[in-house]
Design a protein around this motif. Structure first.
Motif, PDB file in Angstrom:
ATOM      1  N   GLY A 298       0.790  -1.229   0.000  1.00 19.00           N
ATOM      2  CA  GLY A 298       0.000   0.000   0.000  1.00 19.00           C
ATOM      3  C   GLY A 298       0.817   1.270   0.000  1.00 19.00           C
ATOM      4  N   GLY A 299       2.149   1.183  -0.155  1.00 18.80           N
ATOM      5  CA  GLY A 299       2.958   2.378  -0.303  1.00 18.80           C
ATOM      6  C   GLY A 299       3.905   2.627   0.846  1.00 18.80           C
ATOM      7  N   GLY A 300       4.380   3.869   0.909  1.00 19.38           N
ATOM      8  CA  GLY A 300       5.365   4.260   1.914  1.00 19.38           C
ATOM      9  C   GLY A 300       6.127   5.477   1.440  1.00 19.38           C
ATOM     10  N   ASN A 301       7.439   5.334   1.299  1.00 26.03           N
ATOM     11  CA  ASN A 301       8.313   6.432   0.864  1.00 26.03           C
ATOM     12  C   ASN A 301       8.940   6.056  -0.472  1.00 26.03           C
ATOM     13  OD1 ASN A 301      10.273   8.362   0.439  1.00 26.03           O
ATOM     14  ND2 ASN A 301      11.141   8.236   2.494  1.00 26.03           N
ATOM     15  N   ASN A 302       8.508   6.724  -1.543  1.00 27.05           N
ATOM     16  CA  ASN A 302       8.978   6.287  -2.856  1.00 27.05           C
ATOM     17  C   ASN A 302      10.453   6.601  -3.110  1.00 27.05           C
ATOM     18  OD1 ASN A 302       8.860   9.026  -3.482  1.00 27.05           O
ATOM     19  ND2 ASN A 302       6.922   8.837  -4.567  1.00 27.05           N
ATOM     20  N   TYR A 303      11.084   7.370  -2.236  1.00 27.29           N
ATOM     21  CA  TYR A 303      12.520   7.589  -2.381  1.00 27.29           C
ATOM     22  C   TYR A 303      13.310   6.335  -2.011  1.00 27.29           C
ATOM     23  CZ  TYR A 303      11.469  12.513  -3.067  1.00 27.29           C
ATOM     24  OH  TYR A 303      10.984  13.704  -3.569  1.00 27.29           O
ATOM     25  N   GLY A 329      -1.582  -5.881  -7.627  1.00 21.66           N
ATOM     26  CA  GLY A 329      -2.936  -6.233  -7.223  1.00 21.66           C
ATOM     27  C   GLY A 329      -3.710  -5.030  -6.737  1.00 21.66           C
ATOM     28  N   ARG A 330      -4.872  -5.308  -6.188  1.00 23.34           N
ATOM     29  CA  ARG A 330      -5.810  -4.257  -5.769  1.00 23.34           C
ATOM     30  C   ARG A 330      -5.290  -3.412  -4.617  1.00 23.34           C
ATOM     31  NH1 ARG A 330     -10.743  -7.965  -3.810  1.00 23.34           N
ATOM     32  NH2 ARG A 330     -10.272  -8.902  -5.836  1.00 23.34           N
ATOM     33  N   ASN A 331      -4.314  -3.920  -3.861  1.00 27.67           N
ATOM     34  CA  ASN A 331      -3.748  -3.149  -2.752  1.00 27.67           C
ATOM     35  C   ASN A 331      -2.520  -2.333  -3.166  1.00 27.67           C
ATOM     36  OD1 ASN A 331      -5.225  -5.507  -1.378  1.00 27.67           O
ATOM     37  ND2 ASN A 331      -4.809  -4.148   0.332  1.00 27.67           N
ATOM     38  N   THR A 332      -2.040  -2.513  -4.374  1.00 27.32           N
ATOM     39  CA  THR A 332      -0.849  -1.803  -4.841  1.00 27.32           C
ATOM     40  C   THR A 332      -1.191  -0.325  -5.013  1.00 27.32           C
ATOM     41  OG1 THR A 332      -0.182  -3.814  -6.028  1.00 27.32           O
ATOM     42  CG2 THR A 332       0.956  -1.759  -6.583  1.00 27.32           C
ATOM     43  N   PHE A 333      -0.570   0.521  -4.189  1.00 22.22           N
ATOM     44  CA  PHE A 333      -1.065   1.890  -4.051  1.00 22.22           C
ATOM     45  C   PHE A 333       0.068   2.833  -3.660  1.00 22.22           C
ATOM     46  CE2 PHE A 333      -3.297   5.097  -1.294  1.00 22.22           C
ATOM     47  CZ  PHE A 333      -4.077   5.675  -2.278  1.00 22.22           C
ATOM     48  N   SER A 334      -0.149   4.119  -3.899  1.00 23.76           N
ATOM     49  CA  SER A 334       0.711   5.192  -3.420  1.00 23.76           C
ATOM     50  C   SER A 334       2.156   5.012  -3.892  1.00 23.76           C
ATOM     51  CB  SER A 334       0.616   5.255  -1.885  1.00 23.76           C
ATOM     52  OG  SER A 334       1.204   6.419  -1.376  1.00 23.76           O
ATOM     53  N   ALA A 335       3.124   4.992  -2.957  1.00 21.02           N
ATOM     54  CA  ALA A 335       4.528   4.889  -3.348  1.00 21.02           C
ATOM     55  C   ALA A 335       4.819   3.610  -4.113  1.00 21.02           C
ATOM     56  CB  ALA A 335       5.426   4.970  -2.110  1.00 21.02           C
ATOM     57  N   CYS A 336       3.991   2.599  -3.930  1.00 21.52           N
ATOM     58  CA  CYS A 336       4.187   1.373  -4.707  1.00 21.52           C
ATOM     59  C   CYS A 336       3.685   1.540  -6.133  1.00 21.52           C
ATOM     60  CB  CYS A 336       3.530   0.171  -4.030  1.00 21.52           C
ATOM     61  SG  CYS A 336       4.137  -1.393  -4.682  1.00 21.52           S
ATOM     62  N   GLN A 337       2.786   2.510  -6.359  1.00 20.04           N
ATOM     63  CA  GLN A 337       2.435   2.845  -7.737  1.00 20.04           C
ATOM     64  C   GLN A 337       3.644   3.494  -8.417  1.00 20.04           C
ATOM     65  OE1 GLN A 337      -0.551   2.335  -9.652  1.00 20.04           O
ATOM     66  NE2 GLN A 337       0.983   2.839 -11.201  1.00 20.04           N
ATOM     67  N   GLU A 358      -4.111   2.645  -7.737  1.00 20.98           N
ATOM     68  CA  GLU A 358      -3.716   4.045  -7.857  1.00 20.98           C
ATOM     69  C   GLU A 358      -3.681   4.473  -9.325  1.00 20.98           C
ATOM     70  OE1 GLU A 358      -3.452   7.156  -6.484  1.00 20.98           O
ATOM     71  OE2 GLU A 358      -1.971   6.479  -5.002  1.00 20.98           O
ATOM     72  N   ASN A 359      -3.955   5.747  -9.569  1.00 18.75           N
ATOM     73  CA  ASN A 359      -3.770   6.307 -10.906  1.00 18.75           C
ATOM     74  C   ASN A 359      -2.276   6.326 -11.239  1.00 18.75           C
ATOM     75  OD1 ASN A 359      -6.309   8.912 -10.423  1.00 18.75           O
ATOM     76  ND2 ASN A 359      -6.539   6.735 -10.865  1.00 18.75           N
ATOM     77  N   ILE A 360      -1.951   6.361 -12.530  1.00 18.52           N
ATOM     78  CA  ILE A 360      -0.549   6.412 -12.948  1.00 18.52           C
ATOM     79  C   ILE A 360       0.128   7.662 -12.379  1.00 18.52           C
ATOM     80  CG2 ILE A 360       1.005   6.569 -14.925  1.00 18.52           C
ATOM     81  CD1 ILE A 360      -0.281   3.875 -14.714  1.00 18.52           C
ATOM     82  N   ASN A 361      -0.486   8.811 -12.611  1.00 18.34           N
ATOM     83  CA  ASN A 361      -0.072  10.074 -11.991  1.00 18.34           C
ATOM     84  C   ASN A 361      -1.138  10.439 -10.976  1.00 18.34           C
ATOM     85  OD1 ASN A 361       2.158  10.341 -13.829  1.00 18.34           O
ATOM     86  ND2 ASN A 361       0.732  11.114 -15.373  1.00 18.34           N
ATOM     87  N   PHE A 362      -0.748  10.964  -9.829  1.00 21.87           N
ATOM     88  CA  PHE A 362      -1.754  11.138  -8.781  1.00 21.87           C
ATOM     89  C   PHE A 362      -1.351  12.200  -7.756  1.00 21.87           C
ATOM     90  CE2 PHE A 362       1.256   7.870  -7.503  1.00 21.87           C
ATOM     91  CZ  PHE A 362       1.544   8.170  -6.175  1.00 21.87           C
ATOM     92  N   TYR A 363      -2.359  12.683  -7.022  1.00 18.94           N
ATOM     93  CA  TYR A 363      -2.113  13.511  -5.848  1.00 18.94           C
ATOM     94  C   TYR A 363      -1.916  12.599  -4.647  1.00 18.94           C
ATOM     95  CZ  TYR A 363      -2.983  18.085  -7.897  1.00 18.94           C
ATOM     96  OH  TYR A 363      -2.882  19.232  -8.631  1.00 18.94           O
ATOM     97  N   GLY A 364      -0.813  12.815  -3.924  1.00 21.79           N
ATOM     98  CA  GLY A 364      -0.497  11.952  -2.803  1.00 21.79           C
ATOM     99  C   GLY A 364      -0.487  12.657  -1.465  1.00 21.79           C
ATOM    100  N   ASP A 365       0.725  12.906  -0.939  1.00 18.43           N
ATOM    101  CA  ASP A 365       0.923  13.391   0.426  1.00 18.43           C
ATOM    102  C   ASP A 365      -0.134  14.413   0.857  1.00 18.43           C
ATOM    103  OD1 ASP A 365       4.295  12.770   0.780  1.00 18.43           O
ATOM    104  OD2 ASP A 365       3.330  12.778  -1.191  1.00 18.43           O
TER     105      ASP A 365
END
Length: 551
Positions: A298-303, A329-337, A358-365
């Motif tokens: 579900g994400g984290g820190n994409n750096y 899968g369906r939980n793949t989101f945010s920094a994992c996108q 998640e959308n390819i490009n998205f609003y996050g933080d």
């Protein structure tokens, strides 16, 4: 004053404030003030969020909600605030689930499998319904109930709804506010089916904090049971609640399996150290195939993504088609996108599974916005993450090979997604059907374009492709770009493949009209009127017909 005393005093103030909010019911005017504050804050500080919804539409919804507040119960207002924020359709931008679920949740965990919505787990006093298929919530069919609660969920796409939306079906406050149940009650009756028999079962709400769930699955405990057989654990669930990431060789193979379920560091090992250990293992072991599983990430820190990408690119023997598989899968989101975007762009991975959430490009933080009277928090995104071109606004990343799990496969510890990766055969494989069809078209192999196009459109491995839109857009671009014959060929193919489509038929007739294929245009315009008599384009089509029939 010591730091401990300062912290204690601060905690006391917060607790007193929270108690004050809880003890004093707000008036309608105070709730309206909160809504007005949210509205003004959005327009002043977050106007960029008006990307998927216009300011006019959002304002109209806010005004309607404002006028209705005097007739609403407190839980309905909270759900209404969640609806307002969810209109932006960015998963990070939300009123927390805990806000709408503060009055309790049903003691079940629901999961939307390929074959329907099932009770994946429940408290032990409700163990009899575990494994049952959900047919109705109250008197409303479950798929209709999902659509009713959808507005409360910050849905980016259908995968997000499946991953993060099913929990809203277990909240009586949401069910009532969205019209699934006629009046608020902490007791909700489900209609279920199990072992060929239909029955009803009434559930009584429990406090939110008594849930035992993570990554969308039940965590078995003294109070909770999972429907999944506990005599074995598939790779994607191993160490799930103990380690954020791990790897192991699949017994009897030269395949290395890796599960990474967060882009945050684990307390026991940083991601950088994990990547280092992973690549050292690959370099010193006869690894011929790599399966990298982020379906629950579900994400984290994409750096934190960079060392993985660099390590893969430095190892072409693994980073090659047929040797590297990446499960989403369906939980793949945010920094994992972000990670998935980089994997798709810089590696040779064959992507398997379900589309990302998640959308390819998205609003996050996000930044927290606290409403002045209720003290409720809304989290509004401020950071735009753009890994792809500005016009590449796809709703999600779709897999090269689509695989979704059925309820039986889950309950019996099967993993059809991993199976596809392990049993992949390069012979005759088409990983990107649109690219392949483009190659055939460019080579002038029109008969193959037609036969292959019809074949892949029916193939469940490509079920997440919107072929009607992809083909239609390609045909229009060719036609308007000057390749009239080529564009017309594609538009004819689309109309043949999707005979019920209004857009396909109208586009074909328009192209035939421009090509002065009058008889064909008249036939298809007439067909359009017969098949779609109430469509808003009918008046335009009739005018076109009248002109053509005079020629």
């Amino acid at each position: 004053m010591t730091i401990i005393k300062q912290l204690s005093l601060t905690l006391l103030v917060l607790l007193c404030s929270a108690s004050a909010f809880a003890q004093k019911p707000l008036t309608a005017a105070q709730w309206q003030e909160d809504l007005t504050y949210l509205k003004e804050t959005v327009h002043k500080e977050y106007p960029f969020l008006f990307k998927k919804v216009t300011a006019e539409k959002w304002n109209s919804a806010a005004d309607a909600f404002y006028n209705k507040i005097p007739t609403m119960q407190e839980h309905e207002v909270k759900v209404g605030l969640s609806r307002m924020v969810s209109l932006f359709e960015y998963g990070h931008t939300q009123v927390p689930f805990s806000t709408v679920a503060s009055q309790g949740v049903l003691p079940v965990n629901l999961y939307h499998f390929e074959d329907g919505v099932f009770v994946e787990g429940a408290t032990k006093e409700n163990a009899a319904i575990i494994g049952a298929k959900v047919l109705k919530i109250g008197t409303v069919a479950v798929l209709q109930a999902i659509e009713k609660v959808r507005a409360v969920v910050p849905v980016e796409n259908e995968s997000y709804l499946k991953a993060y939306g099913m929990r809203f079906l277990t909240v009586p406050a949401v069910l009532h506010a969205q019209g699934v149940i006629p009046k608020y009650s902490t007791a909700v009756t489900l209609t279920l089916e199990k072992e060929g028999k239909q029955f009803t079962h009434t559930l009584n709400a429990i406090p939110l904090e008594e849930l035992s769930r993570d990554y969308g699955f039940t965590i078995p405990s003294e109070q909770w049971e999972s429907g999944r057989a506990q005599d074995a654990t598939p790779f994607y669930l191993k160490h799930l609640n103990d380690k954020l990431y791990y790897f192991e060789m699949i017994p009897g193979t030269k395949t290395l399996y890796v599960r990474q379920s967060s882009v945050f560091h684990d307390d026991e090992e940083t991601l950088h150290d994990f990547y280092k250990r992973l690549f050292e293992f690959i370099d010193t072991t006869d690894v011929q195939k790599l399966v990298y599983d982020v379906r629950l990430n579900g994400g984290g820190n994409n750096y934190n993504n960079k060392p993985l990408i660099k390590g893969l690119m430095a190892r072409p023997e693994i980073n090659s088609r047929g040797n590297f598989f990446y499960i989403i899968g369906r939980n793949t989101f945010s920094a994992c996108q972000n990670l998935t975007n980089e994997i798709e762009q810089y590696t040779e991975a064959i992507i398997v599974g379900e589309p990302t959430a998640e959308n390819i490009n998205f609003y996050g933080d996000t930044k927290r916005v606290t409403l002045p009277n209720s003290g409720l928090n809304a989290y509004l995104s401020f950071a735009w993450w753009q890994d792809r071109s500005q016009w590449d606004n796809k709703d999600w990343t779709i897999p090269h090979l689509a695989v979704a799990m059925t309820s039986e496969e889950y309950f019996t510890n099967q993993d059809p997604v991993l199976d596809v990766a392990l049993n992949y055969n390069e012979t005759g494989a088409i990983l990107n059907p649109m690219d392949y069809l483009t190659e055939l078209f460019t080579a002038g192999k029109f008969a193959e374009v037609k036969s292959v196009g019809i074949e892949v459109a029916k193939d469940t491995r490509y079920k997440y492709y919107d072929f009607e839109d992809e083909f239609g857009t390609a045909g229009y671009r060719l036609f308007s770009g000057g390749n009239k014959e080529g564009g017309l060929f594609i538009l004819e193919l689309v109309a043949e493949m999707y005979p019920a489509s209004t857009g396909a038929l109208y586009s074909l007739a328009s192209a035939q009209e421009e090509m002065q294929q009058t008889d064909k245009a008249i036939a298809n315009y007439t067909k359009f009127i017969i098949q779609h008599p109430t469509n808003q384009l009918v008046s335009t089509v009739k005018k076109k017909l009248a002109v053509l029939q005079k020629l």
